[in-house]
Design an enzyme around this catalytic site. Structure first.
Site, PDB file in Angstrom:
ATOM      1  N   GLU A 255      -0.477  -3.624   4.055  1.00 57.66           N
ATOM      2  CA  GLU A 255      -1.166  -2.875   4.859  1.00 57.66           C
ATOM      3  C   GLU A 255      -0.616  -2.566   6.317  1.00 57.66           C
ATOM      4  O   GLU A 255      -0.544  -3.681   6.924  1.00 57.66           O
ATOM      5  CB  GLU A 255      -2.679  -3.275   4.838  1.00 57.66           C
ATOM      6  CG  GLU A 255      -3.620  -2.191   5.477  1.00 57.66           C
ATOM      7  CD  GLU A 255      -5.060  -2.450   5.515  1.00 57.66           C
ATOM      8  OE1 GLU A 255      -5.730  -1.737   6.040  1.00 57.66           O
ATOM      9  OE2 GLU A 255      -5.426  -3.371   4.609  1.00 57.66           O
ATOM     10  N   LYS A 271      -8.547   0.789   1.568  1.00 57.42           N
ATOM     11  CA  LYS A 271      -9.707   0.416   0.977  1.00 57.42           C
ATOM     12  C   LYS A 271     -10.064   1.004  -0.254  1.00 57.42           C
ATOM     13  O   LYS A 271     -10.054   2.023  -0.814  1.00 57.42           O
ATOM     14  CB  LYS A 271     -11.088   0.803   1.970  1.00 57.42           C
ATOM     15  CG  LYS A 271     -12.472   0.072   1.618  1.00 57.42           C
ATOM     16  CD  LYS A 271     -12.286  -1.303   1.732  1.00 57.42           C
ATOM     17  CE  LYS A 271     -12.057  -1.909   3.026  1.00 57.42           C
ATOM     18  NZ  LYS A 271     -12.276  -3.462   2.931  1.00 57.42           N
TER      19      LYS A 271
END
Length: 708
Positions: A255, A271
């Site tokens: 990420e 997410k």
């Protein structure tokens, strides 16, 4: 090797960019092995600044994580003279920013859970490097430097040394072995934390919080070899390795937290997760489709996108913040993720430190609203986050800013390793499914390094009815004790004699050094003795220490003797209160008030006994005196130590090990130990009357003297 200096200054005069092509074909996964034995080494592997690997060591300046404003350091950069070639990095600040840095940025936040012994790390690992190795996207190696004439000889020597290493090659990673990985809390305990979070969401405290559990194991090997093996197996976008005197980090993060290239700022929050089995394409595709169709996961993702838009809006030109990708299903190491992207153009005068401050910690690993989510995390998680959920990367005068989110990150120190894994909790989260997702995220990481979970990690814990739920003490969680308010010691005075004063002052001294970097004056013990002699009757002396190192004394009467009954009421306190006596008593007072007239007995989310709000706990089980270990979650009581010594002298086997609440209920006797009351017999545990203690235990209690 040219040694680094932690006090050297960044070049005051303009620097020029210098780079040399090198011969050698060291693969990107093995980049860190080139500098494994150097001072303050690092490696970034994956998609950093258009390179396949960036490697450095021997910095010219090392940040002091306790004293420096580490974000302000990101803007302390040299002036670069001349044009900068495409892809050039050259140097800058490289390292990691721990999750705990968020508390420096936002003083309203509650304190973190205790950090276990052996897992306490500085809030940042950051250093300035004026040279590095870069492996470009085509596999070519380069020596790059931000060249200052004052460093010409040192940089010339480093170029020759590193060029020789690249040409010689490094072989492969060394063997790495770990014990089976175990979880804190257990899967069942994590599910209880999730349920408590859902209740807070239902009450309107917040919309989402990211809750994690910790996996840990013994480690035989080095973090740089973990990185090499993990990159070979998983090829994550944002892999990183950092090492220093306090331990090392091997991150396999997918990420991106923040980049700044020129004035353009970008974040790519993740997410939403599903497994992606490599051996079954049909199953993988079905799980991809399931994630794409999940309204829950999309809602989580959109909430974090809104949070990131707000964070970037604080430092970007009005009207420039835009969502350039929303909840796209993308493949990552062993999983599918929902990924979004938010961009903006920074305002004039906003530096990299301000950019990071506006968005730190990353919203995808906190929740929304961010402050409420972070308070909930602090209350319900069982261990303090270290590097996990912070950021790793660099700020460079030539290449801008690039930071990952420190997830999928192994942290290593003193022969142990730990890995935090978690997920976003919303109103309709299923507690058992969230706990299972944590293990699903850990599985490919452990497989990559040849490790495995302990057989019982996924097993159900004790029945929920035997473990109290974390108390809800008002609309906002009552914060854990704030270290900034100081610590103290309470010393019993009998007939003018201060009992065990040396032991108490030594414990206060350890706290002063570890928490505040100060020392307790040598005269404090003598001052306490003098104060004790001045008293006409028995009393207690409290030694107060604040964060500046100032010491004060308070004298007060002894507590009134009790009526011979001692009632304990179990209360879940994830992670406990830690191994200090905190001057901030808000949580302790709230817990005792909630169970009055009983005394609060703190247990963890798995029903493990910790301590009471004023004393250690001991249980007599057959012929053994059992007490919880000093693992950083409970106070290392001076009276506890004396009681254990007396028990050994009386023939008890003394065992320091985890003690379950169920064992306490079935014990031959339960005792508490504290400086002012000595050994006390517990007569009631919750609604249960405990049996009369055996004569042998009564002898222990009656023979226990005040310490002198």
């Amino acid at each position: 090797m040219v040694p680094s200096s932690p006090t050297a200054s960044i070049a005051a005069e303009p620097v020029r960019v210098v780079r040399f092509a090198l011969d050698g074909d060291v693969p990107a996964a093995h980049a860190g092995l080139l500098v494994r034995d150097d001072a303050r080494p690092f490696a970034l592997v994956g998609r950093w600044a258009g390179a396949s690997a960036i490697v450095g060591s021997a910095p010219v300046r090392i940040a002091d994580a306790q004293r420096d404003d580490v974000l302000a350091l990101l803007d302390e950069q040299p002036v670069v003279a001349g044009a900068v070639p495409d892809g050039f990095v050259g140097g800058g600040w490289f390292g990691g920013l721990g999750y705990g840095l968020g508390r420096r940025l936002e003083p309203r936040l509650g304190a973190a859970p205790p950090a276990p012994v052996g897992e306490r790390r500085p809030v940042a690992m950051l250093a300035y490097y004026d040279h590095l190795l870069r492996r470009d996207a085509d596999g070519g190696w380069w020596f790059e430097a931000l060249w200052a004439e004052a460093r010409a000889d040192a940089l010339t020597a480093r170029r020759a040394e590193l060029a020789a290493r690249v040409a010689a090659g490094v072989g492969g990673p060394r063997p790495v072995r770990t014990s089976a990985w175990r979880a804190t809390p257990s899967v069942a305990g994590h599910a209880r934390a999730v349920q408590a979070c859902r209740e807070r969401i239902a009450e309107g405290d917040l919309f989402q919080a990211n809750l994690a559990l910790r996996l840990r194991a013994d480690l035989d090997g080095d973090a740089v070899d973990l990185l090499a093996r993990g990159v070979e197996a998983l090829a994550p976008d944002r892999a990183a390795w950092l090492a220093g005197p306090d331990g090392a980090i091997a991150s396999l993060s997918p990420e991106l937290f923040l980049t700044r290239h020129g004035d353009v700022v970008r974040s790519a929050p993740i997410k939403g997760t599903r497994p992606r089995p490599a051996e079954d394409d049909d199953a993988a595709e079905a799980l991809r489709a399931e994630l794409a169709a999940s309204e829950k996961d999309r809602a989580e993702n959109v909430m974090i996108v809104d949070l990131m838009r707000n964070d970037l809006g604080r430092v970007c030109e009005p009207g420039t913040v835009a969502v350039t990708a929303l909840a796209e299903v993308r493949p990552h190491a062993g999983v599918w993720h929902l990924v979004s992207e938010v961009t903006g153009r920074r305002r004039v005068g906003v530096g990299d430190g301000a950019l990071v401050a506006a968005a730190f910690p990353p919203g995808s690993v906190t929740g929304a609203p961010k402050l409420a989510a972070m308070d909930t995390i602090s209350t319900l998680e069982s261990v303090a986050r270290q590097a996990f959920c912070g950021a790793i990367g660099f700020a460079s005068p030539t290449a801008g800013l690039e930071l990952s989110v420190a997830i999928r990150t192994f942290e290593c120190a003193e022969g142990r390793a730990w890995l935090d894994v978690g997920g976003g909790i919303v109103a309709d989260s299923d507690p058992d499914a969230e706990a299972a997702e944590c293990l699903a995220k850990a599985h490919p990481l452990l497989m990559a390094i040849g490790a495995e979970l302990a057989d019982d990690v996924g097993a159900a814990g004790a029945p929920a009815t035997t473990i109290p739920a974390p108390l809800r003490l008002g609309a906002r969680p009552v914060p854990r004790p704030d270290a900034a308010r100081g610590v103290f010691e309470t010393i019993l005075v009998l007939d003018g004699v201060a009992v065990a004063v040396e032991e108490h002052v030594e414990r206060l001294h350890r706290a002063a050094v570890e928490l505040y970097g100060v020392e307790v004056p040598d005269a404090v013990a003598a001052l306490v003795r003098h104060t004790a002699l001045e008293q006409a009757a028995s009393c207690r002396v409290r030694v107060l220490l604040d964060a500046r190192g100032d010491v004060g004394l308070q004298v007060a009467p002894l507590p009134e003797p009790g009526d011979g009954t001692l009632r304990l009421a179990p209360v879940a306190a994830p992670g406990g209160l830690g191994d200090r006596k905190w001057r901030d008593r808000r949580l302790i007072d709230a817990l005792d008030a909630a169970v009055a007239p009983a005394l609060a007995l703190l247990v963890d989310l798995d029903g493990g006994v910790l301590e009471t709000t004023r004393s250690n706990v001991l249980a007599v089980l057959d012929d053994a005196l059992v007490t919880p270990p000093l693992d950083g979650r409970v106070l290392p009581g001076v009276t506890r130590a004396a009681a254990l010594d007396l028990a050994r002298a009386l023939g008890f086997a003394v065992v320091e090990r985890p003690l379950a609440l169920g064992e306490l209920a079935a014990a031959d006797a339960v005792l508490t130990s504290g400086a002012l009351r000595g050994l006390e017999v517990v007569t009631h545990l919750g609604s249960q009357d405990l049996p009369r203690i055996p004569d042998r235990v009564r002898t222990l209690v009656e023979r226990f003297p005040p310490l002198r």
